[in-house]
Scaffold this motif. Structure first.
Motif, PDB file in Angstrom:
ATOM      1  N   ALA A  90       0.849  -1.188   0.000  1.00  0.00           N
ATOM      2  CA  ALA A  90       0.000   0.000   0.000  1.00  0.00           C
ATOM      3  C   ALA A  90       0.886   1.239   0.000  1.00  0.00           C
ATOM      4  CB  ALA A  90      -0.902  -0.010   1.230  1.00  0.00           C
ATOM      5  N   LEU A  91       0.489   2.211  -0.765  1.00  0.00           N
ATOM      6  CA  LEU A  91       1.163   3.513  -0.756  1.00  0.00           C
ATOM      7  C   LEU A  91       0.335   4.524   0.027  1.00  0.00           C
ATOM      8  CD1 LEU A  91       2.317   3.584  -4.490  1.00  0.00           C
ATOM      9  CD2 LEU A  91       3.627   2.891  -2.480  1.00  0.00           C
ATOM     10  N   ALA A  92      -0.924   4.192   0.275  1.00  0.00           N
ATOM     11  CA  ALA A  92      -1.812   5.068   1.041  1.00  0.00           C
ATOM     12  C   ALA A  92      -1.355   5.106   2.496  1.00  0.00           C
ATOM     13  CB  ALA A  92      -3.243   4.557   0.944  1.00  0.00           C
ATOM     14  N   ALA A  93      -1.239   6.308   3.031  1.00  0.00           N
ATOM     15  CA  ALA A  93      -0.839   6.516   4.432  1.00  0.00           C
ATOM     16  C   ALA A  93       0.402   5.691   4.774  1.00  0.00           C
ATOM     17  CB  ALA A  93      -1.996   6.197   5.377  1.00  0.00           C
ATOM     18  N   ASN A  94       1.382   5.724   3.898  1.00  0.00           N
ATOM     19  CA  ASN A  94       2.586   4.906   4.055  1.00  0.00           C
ATOM     20  C   ASN A  94       3.703   5.751   4.669  1.00  0.00           C
ATOM     21  OD1 ASN A  94       5.021   3.486   3.618  1.00  0.00           O
ATOM     22  ND2 ASN A  94       4.113   2.410   1.873  1.00  0.00           N
ATOM     23  N   LYS A  95       4.127   5.372   5.857  1.00  0.00           N
ATOM     24  CA  LYS A  95       5.173   6.128   6.568  1.00  0.00           C
ATOM     25  C   LYS A  95       6.548   6.000   5.903  1.00  0.00           C
ATOM     26  CE  LYS A  95       2.878   6.163  11.038  1.00  0.00           C
ATOM     27  NZ  LYS A  95       2.209   7.397  10.825  1.00  0.00           N
ATOM     28  N   ASN A  96       6.738   4.979   5.071  1.00  0.00           N
ATOM     29  CA  ASN A  96       8.000   4.862   4.343  1.00  0.00           C
ATOM     30  C   ASN A  96       8.200   6.007   3.363  1.00  0.00           C
ATOM     31  OD1 ASN A  96       8.843   2.484   5.562  1.00  0.00           O
ATOM     32  ND2 ASN A  96       7.807   1.209   4.048  1.00  0.00           N
ATOM     33  N   LEU A  97       7.121   6.690   3.019  1.00  0.00           N
ATOM     34  CA  LEU A  97       7.207   7.806   2.077  1.00  0.00           C
ATOM     35  C   LEU A  97       7.647   9.104   2.743  1.00  0.00           C
ATOM     36  CD1 LEU A  97       3.967   7.096   0.024  1.00  0.00           C
ATOM     37  CD2 LEU A  97       6.296   6.346  -0.468  1.00  0.00           C
ATOM     38  N   MET A  98       7.792   9.065   4.056  1.00  0.00           N
ATOM     39  CA  MET A  98       8.202  10.265   4.801  1.00  0.00           C
ATOM     40  C   MET A  98       9.535  10.797   4.269  1.00  0.00           C
ATOM     41  SD  MET A  98       8.775  10.793   8.909  1.00  0.00           S
ATOM     42  CE  MET A  98       7.223  10.004   9.262  1.00  0.00           C
ATOM     43  N   SER A  99      10.467   9.914   4.038  1.00  0.00           N
ATOM     44  CA  SER A  99      11.750  10.295   3.461  1.00  0.00           C
ATOM     45  C   SER A  99      11.586  10.313   1.942  1.00  0.00           C
ATOM     46  CB  SER A  99      12.830   9.282   3.852  1.00  0.00           C
ATOM     47  OG  SER A  99      13.976   9.488   3.074  1.00  0.00           O
TER      48      SER A  99
END
Length: 154
Positions: A90-99
């Protein structure tokens, strides 16, 4: 050689010639269509110029890139798939995308089962699709990725 064998051989040759001629006519028609469009100032492909070549994506913005390329695996709602034939995170609400560097790296280099689709995108397209995902689907990351950031990772 019997007349029946001769008839089959001639028919086969004519059929092969017809298929070849048809393929050549279609190819010539496509090339002429692209040339005709170019002379009119239009690009081949769909209305916004996408789908022009098989080796490069030509989607004009991050949303269209996501919808046409990424959503096939990550789903239109970016919730991914965790059951069945494959696992697509999932890319929705994905904390890995913070960086911001993480999704840039994954798009460019691939990871696990994800291919390095960034090889078929410009630096700006990678930045656009990463920015789109990082600001939609419950993601609210405000630091935009720039084409220069992508180039540094490439």
């Amino acid at each position: 050689m019997t007349s029946k064998t001769l008839l089959i051989a001639v028919a086969s040759t004519l059929a092969a010639g017809a298929i070849t001629a048809s393929a050549m006519a279609q190819s010539a028609g496509e090339a002429m269509s692209a040339s005709a469009l170019a002379s009119q100032g239009s690009k081949p492909g769909d209305a916004d110029g996408a789908f022009v070549t098989m080796s490069k994506f030509s989607e004009p913005d991050g949303e269209k890139m996501y919808r046409r390329v990424c959503a096939g695996c990550h789903m239109p709602d970016a919730k991914g798939v965790s059951t069945g034939a494959g696992f697509y995170p999932a890319l929705a609400a994905n904390k890995n995308l913070m960086s911001s560097g993480y999704p840039v790296y994954v798009v460019l280099k691939g990871k696990n089962g994800m291919p390095a689709v960034g090889a078929m995108m410009t630096d700006q397209q990678v930045a656009d699709v990463v920015n789109y995902v990082r600001t939609h689907f419950g993601n609210r990351y405000k630091d935009p990725v720039k084409a220069e950031d992508v180039k540094a990772v490439r």
